[in-house]
Write a protein that holds these residues in place. Structure first.
Motif, short mmCIF file in Angstrom:
data_model
loop_
_atom_site.label_atom_id
_atom_site.label_comp_id
_atom_site.label_asym_id
_atom_site.label_seq_id
_atom_site.Cartn_x
_atom_site.Cartn_y
_atom_site.Cartn_z
N ALA A 90 59.20 -7.25 -40.70
CA ALA A 90 59.41 -6.06 -41.54
C ALA A 90 60.32 -6.39 -42.72
CB ALA A 90 60.01 -4.94 -40.71
N THR A 91 61.33 -7.21 -42.49
CA THR A 91 62.24 -7.61 -43.57
C THR A 91 61.51 -8.44 -44.62
OG1 THR A 91 64.10 -7.61 -42.02
CG2 THR A 91 64.39 -8.79 -44.10
N ASP A 92 60.62 -9.32 -44.16
CA ASP A 92 59.90 -10.21 -45.08
C ASP A 92 58.66 -9.57 -45.68
OD1 ASP A 92 61.80 -12.09 -44.46
OD2 ASP A 92 60.54 -13.19 -43.04
N GLY A 93 58.31 -8.39 -45.20
CA GLY A 93 57.10 -7.73 -45.70
C GLY A 93 55.82 -8.36 -45.19
N GLY A 94 55.88 -9.01 -44.03
CA GLY A 94 54.70 -9.66 -43.46
C GLY A 94 54.25 -8.97 -42.20
N GLU A 95 53.43 -9.67 -41.43
CA GLU A 95 52.89 -9.15 -40.18
C GLU A 95 53.23 -10.09 -39.03
OE1 GLU A 95 48.74 -8.42 -40.46
OE2 GLU A 95 48.86 -7.36 -42.38
N ARG B 162 63.31 -19.90 -41.07
CA ARG B 162 62.97 -18.57 -41.61
C ARG B 162 61.91 -18.69 -42.70
NH1 ARG B 162 65.40 -13.50 -41.37
NH2 ARG B 162 63.93 -12.00 -42.26
N ALA B 163 61.99 -19.75 -43.51
CA ALA B 163 60.97 -19.96 -44.54
C ALA B 163 59.60 -20.17 -43.92
CB ALA B 163 61.36 -21.15 -45.42
N TYR B 164 59.56 -20.92 -42.82
CA TYR B 164 58.30 -21.12 -42.10
C TYR B 164 57.80 -19.79 -41.54
CZ TYR B 164 55.29 -22.26 -38.11
OH TYR B 164 54.26 -22.29 -37.20
N PHE B 165 58.70 -19.00 -40.96
CA PHE B 165 58.31 -17.71 -40.41
C PHE B 165 57.75 -16.80 -41.50
CE2 PHE B 165 59.07 -13.28 -39.38
CZ PHE B 165 58.64 -13.18 -38.07
N THR B 166 58.38 -16.79 -42.67
CA THR B 166 57.92 -15.95 -43.77
C THR B 166 56.52 -16.34 -44.21
OG1 THR B 166 60.20 -15.66 -44.55
CG2 THR B 166 58.44 -15.18 -46.11
N ARG B 167 56.26 -17.63 -44.32
CA ARG B 167 54.92 -18.09 -44.70
C ARG B 167 53.91 -17.81 -43.59
NH1 ARG B 167 54.12 -23.14 -45.05
NH2 ARG B 167 56.04 -23.91 -44.09
N LEU B 168 54.36 -17.94 -42.35
CA LEU B 168 53.47 -17.70 -41.21
C LEU B 168 53.03 -16.24 -41.16
CD1 LEU B 168 52.30 -19.16 -38.65
CD2 LEU B 168 54.27 -18.26 -37.41
N SER B 169 53.94 -15.33 -41.45
CA SER B 169 53.64 -13.89 -41.37
C SER B 169 52.89 -13.38 -42.59
CB SER B 169 54.93 -13.09 -41.18
OG SER B 169 55.80 -13.29 -42.28
N ASP B 170 52.73 -14.24 -43.60
CA ASP B 170 51.96 -13.88 -44.79
C ASP B 170 50.50 -14.23 -44.54
OD1 ASP B 170 50.86 -13.40 -47.24
OD2 ASP B 170 52.18 -14.75 -48.36
#
Length: 348
Positions: free
Chosen positions: A64-69, A175-183
């Motif tokens: 939710a913070t990163d705007g992903g899923e 966290r950068a990996y998580f952000t890309r993963l959730s995109d």
């Protein structure tokens, strides 16, 4: 009540008699006593084990913070970050490398932290080497390649750089990996929930728990038959070893091993609960979901409240408890269940 009041008054009078009647010595001694009291209170507060968290909720919060899923792999990655954040941000912070009171006087919590840290390192390596790669010849994820060696940084480094700074940098890459993963629009970050990948990580957990179980059991001392070369008639080793060895943990290290095991199982509970979500389809297909849940239940038993102020080391069938043997029992049962789970994952 009057008896209690009289006793307190006697203690107060005794303390006043110890203090110098006048001069700076009185205030210096009083300041030392107050400082010692503050250190004692902080030491007790910092020694408390942090509460567990829900990896699912943590993944939803990060997404939710990163705007992903929340996608496949999000919960396991979130569990890794959540465990490491807890290690760094709990009361007292990371104290394994402390050089000042009260951290330098603490013993149990630094060993608990080390147990957690070893599991973080193992999970970060598994994520870099198998979870994020489709096959052995595929390219590793750039962020995980930067994070994994930083999780393996010296746990005792106090400054230039400190352990905490390296671990927080590792967290930023994770966290950068998580952000890309959730995109969902970025296909370059992947998490492959396959049976062989899960077996890879579980084999590492297997060896860690097996070693801890042996070290915990050695609290009472054992005479063990040397089985290093058993099962292979052609096997050899570098130097000769006796056929029977005596293994016993030194008395001053018994609590160290116990709290390292508590930290290990605390971290594993989070990782296994995350695996239960991300590998749900694989586990159902192998009919192994209930086996994983039983492993988690065994490990949760190792986190029960410790009521004794010290780690007791009674004999196996003696009058007093042996906390190390109780912990070894939980870990051994969980380890045996992990072996069965690995066998289930290997089957078609």
């Amino acid at each position: 009540m009057s008896a209690v009041r009289d006793t307190l008054d006697e203690w107060r009078d005794s303390l006043l008699n110890v203090l110098p009647e006048k001069g700076p010595g009185k205030w210096i001694l009083l300041a030392v006593l107050v400082y010692a009291l503050i250190i004692l209170v902080l030491a007790i507060y910092w020694s408390g084990t942090p509460d567990r968290f829900d990896p699912r909720e943590k993944a939803a919060e990060y997404a939710a913070t990163d705007g992903g899923e929340v996608v496949t792999g999000s919960v396991t990655t979130a569990a890794l970050m959540g465990v490491m954040e807890t290690l760094l941000d709990k009361p007292g912070g990371y104290i394994h490398n402390d050089r000042f009171p009260p951290g330098i006087f603490l013993d149990n919590m630094p060993n608990w932290e080390y147990g957690v840290l070893v599991q973080v390192r193992d999970m970060s390596r598994a994520m870099r080497e198998v979870f994020s790669r489709s096959q052995s010849q595929s390219t590793e994820d750039a962020d995980l390649a930067m994070a994994e060696p930083r999780y393996h940084f010296d746990s005792n480094s106090w400054i230039l750089p400190s352990s905490e700074s390296e671990y927080r940098e590792a967290l930023s890459y994770t966290r950068a990996y998580f952000t890309r993963l959730s995109d969902t629009d970025d296909p370059h970050a992947q998490f492959y929930a396959r049976a062989d990948n899960l077996r890879y990580w579980l084999s590492t957990v297997n060896t860690r728990l097996g070693s801890l179980s042996q070290r915990l059991s050695a609290s009472v001392g054992q005479r063990r038959i040397n089985t290093d070369l058993a099962g292979d008639t052609a096997a050899s080793q570098s130097t000769n070893a006796p056929g029977e060895v005596v293994v016993k943990t030194p008395w001053n290290e018994i609590d160290d091993v116990f709290f390292e095991a508590r930290g290990t199982t605390w971290a594993l509970i989070h990782f296994l609960k995350a695996v239960e979500v991300d590998f749900a389809d694989v586990l159902r297909k192998k009919n192994a979901l209930v086996s994983l849940q039983q492993i988690i239940r065994e490990l949760e038993g190792s986190q029960e409240q410790l009521w004794s102020p010290v780690i007791l080391n009674g004999t196996g069938f003696g009058l007093f408890a042996n906390h190390s043997l109780v912990m070894a029992s939980y870990i051994s049962r969980a380890n045996a269940a992990i072996i069965d789970l690995r066998d289930l994952l290997l089957q078609g």
